[in-house]
Design an enzyme around this catalytic site. Structure first.
Site, PDB file in Angstrom:
ATOM      1  N   HIS A 109     -17.403  43.446  18.077  1.00  0.00           N
ATOM      2  CA  HIS A 109     -16.801  42.262  18.856  1.00  0.00           C
ATOM      3  C   HIS A 109     -15.479  41.699  18.112  1.00  0.00           C
ATOM      4  O   HIS A 109     -14.913  41.263  18.872  1.00  0.00           O
ATOM      5  CB  HIS A 109     -17.916  41.131  18.868  1.00  0.00           C
ATOM      6  CG  HIS A 109     -18.116  40.350  17.488  1.00  0.00           C
ATOM      7  ND1 HIS A 109     -19.116  40.664  16.887  1.00  0.00           N
ATOM      8  CD2 HIS A 109     -17.345  39.411  16.968  1.00  0.00           C
ATOM      9  CE1 HIS A 109     -19.257  39.838  15.842  1.00  0.00           C
ATOM     10  NE2 HIS A 109     -18.127  39.004  15.843  1.00  0.00           N
ATOM     11  N   ASP A 139     -23.486  46.416  17.789  1.00  0.00           N
ATOM     12  CA  ASP A 139     -22.298  45.694  17.461  1.00  0.00           C
ATOM     13  C   ASP A 139     -21.652  46.208  16.321  1.00  0.00           C
ATOM     14  O   ASP A 139     -21.472  45.568  15.310  1.00  0.00           O
ATOM     15  CB  ASP A 139     -22.761  44.042  17.247  1.00  0.00           C
ATOM     16  CG  ASP A 139     -21.344  43.296  17.062  1.00  0.00           C
ATOM     17  OD1 ASP A 139     -20.304  43.826  17.813  1.00  0.00           O
ATOM     18  OD2 ASP A 139     -21.253  42.022  16.768  1.00  0.00           O
ATOM     19  N   GLY A 211     -14.873  34.451  11.213  1.00  0.00           N
ATOM     20  CA  GLY A 211     -14.108  35.324  10.496  1.00  0.00           C
ATOM     21  C   GLY A 211     -14.880  36.148   9.461  1.00  0.00           C
ATOM     22  O   GLY A 211     -14.511  37.011   8.849  1.00  0.00           O
ATOM     23  N   SER A 213     -17.439  38.001  10.198  1.00  0.00           N
ATOM     24  CA  SER A 213     -17.937  38.673  11.190  1.00  0.00           C
ATOM     25  C   SER A 213     -17.482  40.237  10.617  1.00  0.00           C
ATOM     26  O   SER A 213     -16.046  40.367  10.557  1.00  0.00           O
ATOM     27  CB  SER A 213     -17.706  38.843  12.799  1.00  0.00           C
ATOM     28  OG  SER A 213     -18.380  37.687  13.188  1.00  0.00           O
ATOM     29  N   THR A 229     -22.916  39.508  11.012  1.00  0.00           N
ATOM     30  CA  THR A 229     -22.307  39.578  12.374  1.00  0.00           C
ATOM     31  C   THR A 229     -22.574  38.325  13.256  1.00  0.00           C
ATOM     32  O   THR A 229     -21.889  38.076  14.240  1.00  0.00           O
ATOM     33  CB  THR A 229     -23.396  40.732  13.104  1.00  0.00           C
ATOM     34  OG1 THR A 229     -22.846  41.099  14.307  1.00  0.00           O
ATOM     35  CG2 THR A 229     -24.850  40.184  13.175  1.00  0.00           C
ATOM     36  N   ALA A 230     -23.328  37.393  12.787  1.00  0.00           N
ATOM     37  CA  ALA A 230     -23.852  36.023  13.834  1.00  0.00           C
ATOM     38  C   ALA A 230     -24.448  34.872  12.946  1.00  0.00           C
ATOM     39  O   ALA A 230     -24.834  35.247  11.832  1.00  0.00           O
ATOM     40  CB  ALA A 230     -24.712  36.594  14.909  1.00  0.00           C
ATOM     41  N   LEU A 268     -37.594  57.220  22.768  1.00  0.00           N
ATOM     42  CA  LEU A 268     -39.161  57.273  22.304  1.00  0.00           C
ATOM     43  C   LEU A 268     -39.771  57.735  23.627  1.00  0.00           C
ATOM     44  O   LEU A 268     -40.698  58.184  24.088  1.00  0.00           O
ATOM     45  CB  LEU A 268     -39.595  56.282  21.617  1.00  0.00           C
ATOM     46  CG  LEU A 268     -41.148  56.649  21.336  1.00  0.00           C
ATOM     47  CD1 LEU A 268     -41.352  57.616  20.511  1.00  0.00           C
ATOM     48  CD2 LEU A 268     -41.747  55.329  20.432  1.00  0.00           C
TER      49      LEU A 268
END
Length: 451
Positions: A109, A139, A211, A213, A229-230, A268
């Site tokens: 992202h 991501d 920032g 991230s 990431t979040a 799977l």
């Protein structure tokens, strides 16, 4: 007019961006009153040069249908659609994982839709980066720069992490410059948050903000344990709940991108749900964690391995799992053809089976952009007959701007027939400049030009 992207002039938040780390090279007191003073500074002086600033700029392209009333007013030759282009800029972080090859990991992202990606190193150098590949569902994005004297982070075995382990987050929050925060691992295997398609997060209370991230989450040895990431941010800022993608998951994805130029997702072939206390009680077992198997696809990797409906998968390669979502994320980030050992409970007994993961017949919307930039935003899958079917098209995406719609089937590139995703990728790799997509739409054939 396109302006040259510069980290030093990217004052997007009203402040000049600097890349000097918070930790200085000044002398550090070793003792106070004869007692040693604990400090993270020695570890960080070796680690922080591997964390970079990532600045991007690009253009969002969107199409809007012109109302019939306006078309009537301006005449029948008026356009049916209006194309809008909106420039954007952004800042994030990244981690150097291979100093020799110049490989950098960040979040998808952070760089999604970017026309230009600029890397800022801690020593002040600014370099343009090449996008090697992405995986939007987890991501992750892999970049590459051409530079010498780089510092890379060693990756730890994130499966060995435990709740309570110390964790240090390094990144570029709010464009302020490199910043270090610390905390602990608050939880493992977090999923069901609706942040990404594939979720198996490390949760930490180390402060993570906008920032950060793509930045690093490291242990006290300075080893990479996750990619930040979040956050959960009800008020827009850090509240002590941040999430990072585990280093092992990153490692699996990066190795596939380096080897194949894309993620070849393992499959799977099961459907299921988290093991609940009611299910556990109904099946007479005492475990509260695992993935309950509702359905096994015929001739799938699970079917060939002997996994059955009603089985409860409790471990992957000897590592316990908490939920079906964690099982899904682990399997999907392993490459197709990977041999995996699954621990399961069947009729109250523990068993172990080995499966060789199959290959997905779909590509995600971001992965389609790696096939060709103007396909980004289209979800593709092999047609039941011949060709590649457009399963979804994101609104305002390059694929939508190219004229693709859901249900289209790509059957050719210029004069070359396209039989499946593999042949589509192969043909486009050899093409330069504009290409003509031969599309089958309903009962008609047409050409769309990708520039």
């Amino acid at each position: 007019m396109k302006t040259k992207l510069s980290l030093l002039s990217a004052a997007l938040l009203g402040a000049t961006l600097t890349l000097a780390p918070v930790v200085s090279n000044a002398a550090i007191p070793l003792a106070v009153g004869g007692d040693p003073v604990p400090s993270l500074a020695p570890m960080l002086q070796k680690t922080t040069p591997a964390v970079v600033a990532v600045a991007v700029q690009g253009t969002h392209v969107s199409k809007q249908k012109v109302p019939d009333a306006f078309r009537y007013f301006f005449g029948q030759n008026a356009p049916r659609e209006q194309v809008q282009e909106r420039p954007f800029k952004g800042l994030g972080s990244g981690v150097i994982i291979d100093a020799k090859e110049g490989y950098i990991v960040t979040n998808n992202h952070v760089i999604a839709g970017a026309d230009e990606i600029l890397i800022g190193l801690s020593d002040g150098r600014e370099l343009e980066a090449k996008l090697i590949g992405t995986d939007a569902e987890s991501d992750i994005a892999l970049l590459q720069i051409d530079a010498k004297n780089l510092t890379a982070l060693k990756r730890a075995d994130s499966d060995d992490l435990q709740v309570g382990d110390f964790a240090v987050a390094i990144g570029n929050p709010f464009g302020l410059g490199q910043t270090v925060t610390s905390g602990i691992v608050s939880a493992m295997g977090r999923s069901g948050l609706g942040i990404e398609m594939l979720e198996n997060f490390i949760q930490t209370d180390a402060a993570i903000n906008s920032g950060n991230s793509g930045g690093a989450l490291v242990n006290l040895n300075g080893e990479l344990i996750g990619i930040n990431t979040a956050i959960v941010a009800p008020g827009g800022g850090n509240v002590g709940i941040g999430f990072a993608i585990p280093a092992n998951m990153v490692n699996n994805l990066v190795n596939q991108i380096i080897e194949h130029g894309e993620v070849r997702r393992g499959v799977l072939g099961v459907l299921g749900q988290d093991l609940t206390s009611e299910l556990a009680k109904g099946f007479g077992i005492d475990t509260q964690h695992g993935g309950f198997i509702n359905e096994v696809m015929p001739d799938s990797a699970a079917d060939k391995a002997g996994i059955k409906v009603g089985d409860i998968i409790v471990s992957v390669n000897g590592r316990k799992i908490k939920s079906f979502q964690e099982l899904r994320a682990k399997v999907a980030t392993m490459g197709s053809g990977t041999e995996v050992e699954f621990g399961l409970i069947r009729d109250g007994d523990k068993e172990t089976v080995t499966a060789i993961l199959g290959e997905s017949t779909q590509t995600t919307q971001a992965e389609a952009g790696v096939v060709h930039p103007m396909l980004q935003g289209a979800k593709l899958e092999n047609s039941s007959r011949s060709g590649v079917t457009i399963v979804e098209v994101a609104q305002g995406s390059p694929a939508a701007a190219s004229g693709l719609i859901k249900g289209d089937v790509i059957v050719g590139i210029n004069r070359t027939q396209v039989k499946n995703l593999k042949s589509l990728k192969s043909v486009l790799e050899d093409q330069k400049g504009s290409v003509a997509l031969k599309i089958k739409r309903d009962n008609t054939n047409l050409y769309l030009i990708l520039r």
